[in-house]
Design a protein around this motif. Structure first.
Motif, PDB file in Angstrom:
ATOM      1  N   GLU A 266      54.757  53.183  41.611  1.00  0.00           N
ATOM      2  CA  GLU A 266      55.597  52.001  41.882  1.00  0.00           C
ATOM      3  C   GLU A 266      55.849  51.004  40.460  1.00  0.00           C
ATOM      4  O   GLU A 266      54.830  50.850  39.607  1.00  0.00           O
ATOM      5  CB  GLU A 266      54.931  51.166  43.044  1.00  0.00           C
ATOM      6  CG  GLU A 266      55.740  49.745  43.411  1.00  0.00           C
ATOM      7  CD  GLU A 266      54.989  49.234  44.418  1.00  0.00           C
ATOM      8  OE1 GLU A 266      55.512  48.130  44.703  1.00  0.00           O
ATOM      9  OE2 GLU A 266      53.816  49.448  44.853  1.00  0.00           O
TER      10      GLU A 266
ATOM     11  N   SER B 119      58.087  44.453  40.461  1.00  0.00           N
ATOM     12  CA  SER B 119      59.290  43.803  40.688  1.00  0.00           C
ATOM     13  C   SER B 119      59.594  42.650  39.679  1.00  0.00           C
ATOM     14  O   SER B 119      58.613  42.190  39.006  1.00  0.00           O
ATOM     15  CB  SER B 119      59.196  43.374  42.099  1.00  0.00           C
ATOM     16  OG  SER B 119      58.391  42.075  42.209  1.00  0.00           O
ATOM     17  N   GLU B 120      60.904  42.251  39.698  1.00  0.00           N
ATOM     18  CA  GLU B 120      61.183  40.976  39.126  1.00  0.00           C
ATOM     19  C   GLU B 120      60.315  39.840  39.415  1.00  0.00           C
ATOM     20  O   GLU B 120      59.887  38.927  38.395  1.00  0.00           O
ATOM     21  CB  GLU B 120      62.621  40.673  38.792  1.00  0.00           C
ATOM     22  CG  GLU B 120      63.484  41.886  38.407  1.00  0.00           C
ATOM     23  CD  GLU B 120      63.355  42.065  36.982  1.00  0.00           C
ATOM     24  OE1 GLU B 120      64.331  41.507  36.243  1.00  0.00           O
ATOM     25  OE2 GLU B 120      62.522  42.703  36.576  1.00  0.00           O
TER      26      GLU B 120
ATOM     27  N   ASP C 115      57.395  39.926  40.826  1.00  0.00           N
ATOM     28  CA  ASP C 115      55.903  39.996  40.079  1.00  0.00           C
ATOM     29  C   ASP C 115      55.933  39.424  38.781  1.00  0.00           C
ATOM     30  O   ASP C 115      54.868  38.834  38.391  1.00  0.00           O
ATOM     31  CB  ASP C 115      55.606  41.418  40.203  1.00  0.00           C
ATOM     32  CG  ASP C 115      55.308  41.954  41.664  1.00  0.00           C
ATOM     33  OD1 ASP C 115      54.929  41.058  42.686  1.00  0.00           O
ATOM     34  OD2 ASP C 115      55.210  43.233  41.774  1.00  0.00           O
TER      35      ASP C 115
END
Length: 367
Positions: free
Chosen positions: A342, A345-346, A348
């Motif tokens: 994984e 994300s942006e 995160d």
């Protein structure tokens, strides 16, 4: 009757000029567009944050010449009313597009922008957008991952000293990326992180760098502004990295590479869009692939294998083939974060407020 923005008025005047008989008097009636940059710390200098912004805006000047007036305003206060007063002054002086260069300017810039919808603002590291407010940032963490790889490869003591400015997401992202890059090649690496709570303190940076050496660090990394840490590394025969610009001049035997803020292409594009009437509010977050982040020359005395590996890593990060934050990864407190395979994300990345698992330094408490 609909309102006409300053930018639209400029475009309408230019169109009228192309179809009307041109005269010197008419030319003088046309207002030249004005672009302003608010800068921190020092009047340009030879390195670091302000230097790269000045170099970037000069590239835009070279492209557009007399079509636009581009000015830099140095040592503008942030985190207070001083910047708000400066932004209002720039608006009153007729600047049409204003670039801010620090997260600390955002709230004041937004307040003035909301009061002056005909003036365009570009806020570095901002997160509030409106029709006349755009935001931009750089993916420094990609460059930090490369630096971490080099630190992990070359450290003999397995200990990296890291000088941090403020514990905000952009700095935390860099620390975590650097640690993961170092750990990818050296699982025994340790990071010793010290917070200065300032961007610019030559004496404090020097003393902190010396303390980190006394505690066993043989590689220094920094997210501060001056060359102090680089000079300490040069004087003591250890490795370091340039921050924000190429600092190899101050550490010719110490600087393995520099993470460089390359603002010129972005400034040139956005000013061009402003001039031709296509500027619009956007959120631009660009990195190695878009050349908004670049890496300085690799130290010539590095082992050939390390150089080739670093060059390959830069290529893969630039193309998107590799990302610094891919699971399995856990947070420092042991809680889960990224599952195997994984990618962060942006969201995160933008809100990162924790160290990754493996970093032993205590995470700074709020306040």
């Amino acid at each position: 009757m609909t309102s006409v923005t300053r930018r639209q008025a400029i475009g309408m005047a230019a169109a009228a000029a192309s179809s009307a008989c041109f005269s010197p008097a008419y030319a003088q009636s046309l207002k030249k567009p004005k672009v302003a940059y608010t800068l921190l710390f020092a009047p340009g200098g030879e390195y670091g944050w302000d230097y790269e912004h000045v170099r970037g805006l000069q590239q835009a000047r070279d492209v557009y010449g007399d079509r636009v007036q581009i000015d830099a305003f140095h040592e503008v206060a942030e985190w207070g009313n001083g910047d708000k007063e400066k932004f209002q002054e720039l608006v009153d002086d007729g600047y049409d597009l204003i670039f801010t260069t620090s997260a600390g300017y955002m709230r004041s810039a937004v307040e003035i922008a909301q009061q002056n919808p005909n003036v365009m603002f570009e806020c570095f590291d901002g997160y509030i957008r409106a029709e006349n407010i755009s935001t931009f940032n750089t993916r420094w963490y990609e460059g930090r991952y490369v630096e971490g790889f080099l630190a992990g490869s070359m450290s003999k003591n397995n200990r990296v000293g890291y000088l941090g400015a403020y514990p905000i997401p952009q700095v935390i992202r860099g620390i975590n990326a650097a640690y993961l890059g170092a750990r990818s090649v050296n699982p025994d690496i340790e990071f010793d992180i010290v917070w200065l709570n300032t961007w610019f303190d030559p004496d404090g940076e020097r003393s902190t760098a010396l303390d980190l050496l006394d505690r066993g660090a043989d590689v220094l990394m920094q997210h501060t502004v001056t060359t102090a840490a680089v000079e300490v590394a040069q004087e003591n025969g250890i490795y370091s990295f340039g921050q924000g610009s190429d600092m190899s001049k101050w550490g010719p035997d110490a600087v393995m590479t520099s993470m460089i803020n390359n603002w010129g292409p972005y400034y040139t594009r956005r000013i061009g869009e402003f001039l031709d009437g296509t500027w619009k509010s956007e959120d631009n977050w660009l990195g190695l692939g878009q050349k908004m982040v670049s890496m300085g020359p690799l130290l010539e005395t590095l082992p050939n294998r390390t150089v080739l590996q670093a060059e390959d890593l830069i290529t893969r990060l630039s193309s998107g083939e590799q990302h610094p934050f891919v699971g399995p990864l856990r947070r420092q407190d042991g809680s889960g974060w990224l599952a195997p395979g994984e990618t962060a994300s942006e969201s995160d990345l933008l809100t990162m407020d924790y160290y990754v698992d493996g970093i032993a330094s205590v995470y700074p408490s709020e306040g």
